[in-house]
Design an enzyme around this catalytic site. Structure first.
Site, PDB file in Angstrom:
ATOM      1  N   CYS A 255      64.617  17.931  57.733  1.00  0.00           N
ATOM      2  CA  CYS A 255      63.678  17.750  58.838  1.00  0.00           C
ATOM      3  C   CYS A 255      62.288  17.853  58.213  1.00  0.00           C
ATOM      4  O   CYS A 255      62.166  17.862  56.975  1.00  0.00           O
ATOM      5  CB  CYS A 255      63.906  18.761  59.964  1.00  0.00           C
TER       6      CYS A 255
ATOM      7  N   HIS B 173      74.916  31.405  42.943  1.00  0.00           N
ATOM      8  CA  HIS B 173      74.988  32.728  43.576  1.00  0.00           C
ATOM      9  C   HIS B 173      75.614  32.698  44.975  1.00  0.00           C
ATOM     10  O   HIS B 173      76.387  33.580  45.310  1.00  0.00           O
ATOM     11  CB  HIS B 173      73.584  33.336  43.719  1.00  0.00           C
TER      12      HIS B 173
HETATM   13  C1  RB5 Z   1      59.416  17.992  63.944  1.00  0.00           C
HETATM   14  O1  RB5 Z   1      58.093  17.720  64.239  1.00  0.00           O
HETATM   15  C2  RB5 Z   1      59.504  19.279  63.142  1.00  0.00           C
HETATM   16  O2  RB5 Z   1      59.372  20.363  63.978  1.00  0.00           O
HETATM   17  C3  RB5 Z   1      60.839  19.348  62.412  1.00  0.00           C
HETATM   18  O3  RB5 Z   1      60.998  18.216  61.618  1.00  0.00           O
HETATM   19  C4  RB5 Z   1      61.022  20.521  61.482  1.00  0.00           C
HETATM   20  O4  RB5 Z   1      59.951  20.758  60.668  1.00  0.00           O
HETATM   21  C5  RB5 Z   1      61.511  21.749  62.134  1.00  0.00           C
HETATM   22  O5  RB5 Z   1      61.707  22.807  61.557  1.00  0.00           O
END
Ligand code: RB5
Length: 352
Positions: free
Chosen positions: A267, A300
């Site tokens: 993400c 680990h």
């Molecule tokens: C999305 O904007 C963002 O919140 C997500 O990609 C991530 O960083 C969440 O932890």
């Protein structure tokens, strides 16, 4: 000896007979089987006598939980992978024998045949006994296998301690695969095909990302496929804003359910994806932004999911980290294993 007739409602009583060293005829997913507890030399000898065997042929072992394997077999990666994928099921695996299994059990061979039949009663019975069992077909040497308790009694009444009344499932015999060497070998083609065996040995990675790492996910996918890895792509499939749990969760779940060997979740920061993945039982997800931690977390933590951030790393950096992570084995060091076991215990406690 009088052969007791039991029903599947009498699980505890049946398990006790086995624990006490008795021979029990029980249905399996194929034919009826004769089970005795392992290790128990007397029970083993009684089984040889009950079957009227003259020549010495080793009996296959049955496990009812994957963690019973390490006490009887030295499994290599291929073996572990096939066991994780197909047990319980129509597969018998031939492993290198664990040195603590006495040689007469395997007729002085250094290999051991292990199976986990897909039959609920038999698996519960094995778990109630708490040790591996020896499991062989319920017939006299040279006679046809029995498919139901009536046929068992015709051949073995008075020669065995008990029979569980009912019929075996009658499925095709198990496929036997020798995984004791570097290359696997099919010794008998049964319920699982060669293609299915090969397919299940291809390394599979579950991949999931939100819009914050969309480009990197696609570059990573291409790279993994070029390495010959099968990728299960859980999305996302565009740069449109979306929610990381929708992709990280199914990817992690695929790992927990053994549909994939490992997972990579992405993400923007990697944080949301890693938090999500770590909610899945059995997942140890590591958030990594530097190659050195990729190596350490495999050695680990035996991490099975890798999380990275698309606003932290570009595609080339992610690929470098992913390669190191994929190519580093768990160290197997007892102190690391002990800590991982404690994570597992914490999961169990959380469920109570
Ligand atoms: C999305 O904007 C963002 O919140 C997500 O990609 C991530 O960083 C969440 O932890």
């Amino acid at each position: 000896m009088k052969t007791k007739q039991l029903t599947t409602d009498q699980l505890k009583e049946t398990a006790k007979i086995l624990r006490d060293g008795g021979i029990v005829a029980v249905m399996t997913d194929t034919v009826f089987g004769l089970a005795v507890k392992y290790p128990d030399i007397k029970a083993y000898q009684a089984l040889v006598n009950a079957k009227g065997r003259e020549e010495h042929k080793p009996f296959p072992f049955m496990i009812s939980a994957l963690d019973q394997l390490s006490a009887i077999a030295l499994a290599n990666e291929k073996g572990k992978k096939l066991a994780a994928r197909w047990f319980p099921g129509a597969l018998t695996l031939v492993f290198k024998k664990h040195p603590q299994v006495e040689d007469f059990y395997t007729d002085n061979k250094d290999t051991i045949a292990v199976r986990m039949p897909k039959d609920d009663f038999l698996l519960s019975l094995g778990q109630a006994v708490g040790t591996p069992l020896l499991l062989t077909s319920a017939n006299l040497a040279g006679q046809p296998p029995a498919l139901n308790s009536g046929e068992v009694l015709q051949q073995l009444d008075g020669r065995i301690d008990a029979v569980v009344l009912g019929s075996a499932q009658g499925n095709k015999a198990s496929t036997i695969v020798d995984v004791s060497g570097e290359e696997f070998q099919i010794l008998r083609q049964g319920g699982i095909t060669l293609e299915e065996i090969k397919e299940s040995l291809v390394q599979t990675i579950a991949l999931g990302a939100d819009h914050g790492a969309f480009t990197q996910k696609n570059d990573l996918k291409k790279h993994l496929e070029e390495r010959g890895i099968k990728v299960l792509d859980f999305g996302c499939f565009s740069e449109e804003s979306c929610d990381y749990p929708d992709f990280a969760y199914p990817a992690a779940k695929a790992v927990a359910e053994k549909k994939a060997d490992l997972g990579i979740v992405l993400c923007g920061s990697g944080i949301g994806a890693s938090i999500t993945a770590n909610k899945v039982k059995g997942i140890r997800c590591a958030l990594v932004d530097d190659p050195k931690w990729a190596k350490i977390t495999r050695e680990h933590n035996d991490s099975n999911v890798l999380a990275m951030g698309g606003r932290v790393l570009d595609s080339a950096q992610m690929i470098e980290i992913a390669d190191i992570w994929l190519d580093t084995p768990f160290s197997g060091d007892p102190r690391h294993q002990r800590r991982i076991d404690k994570i597992r215990e914490a999961e169990v406690r959380e469920e109570e």
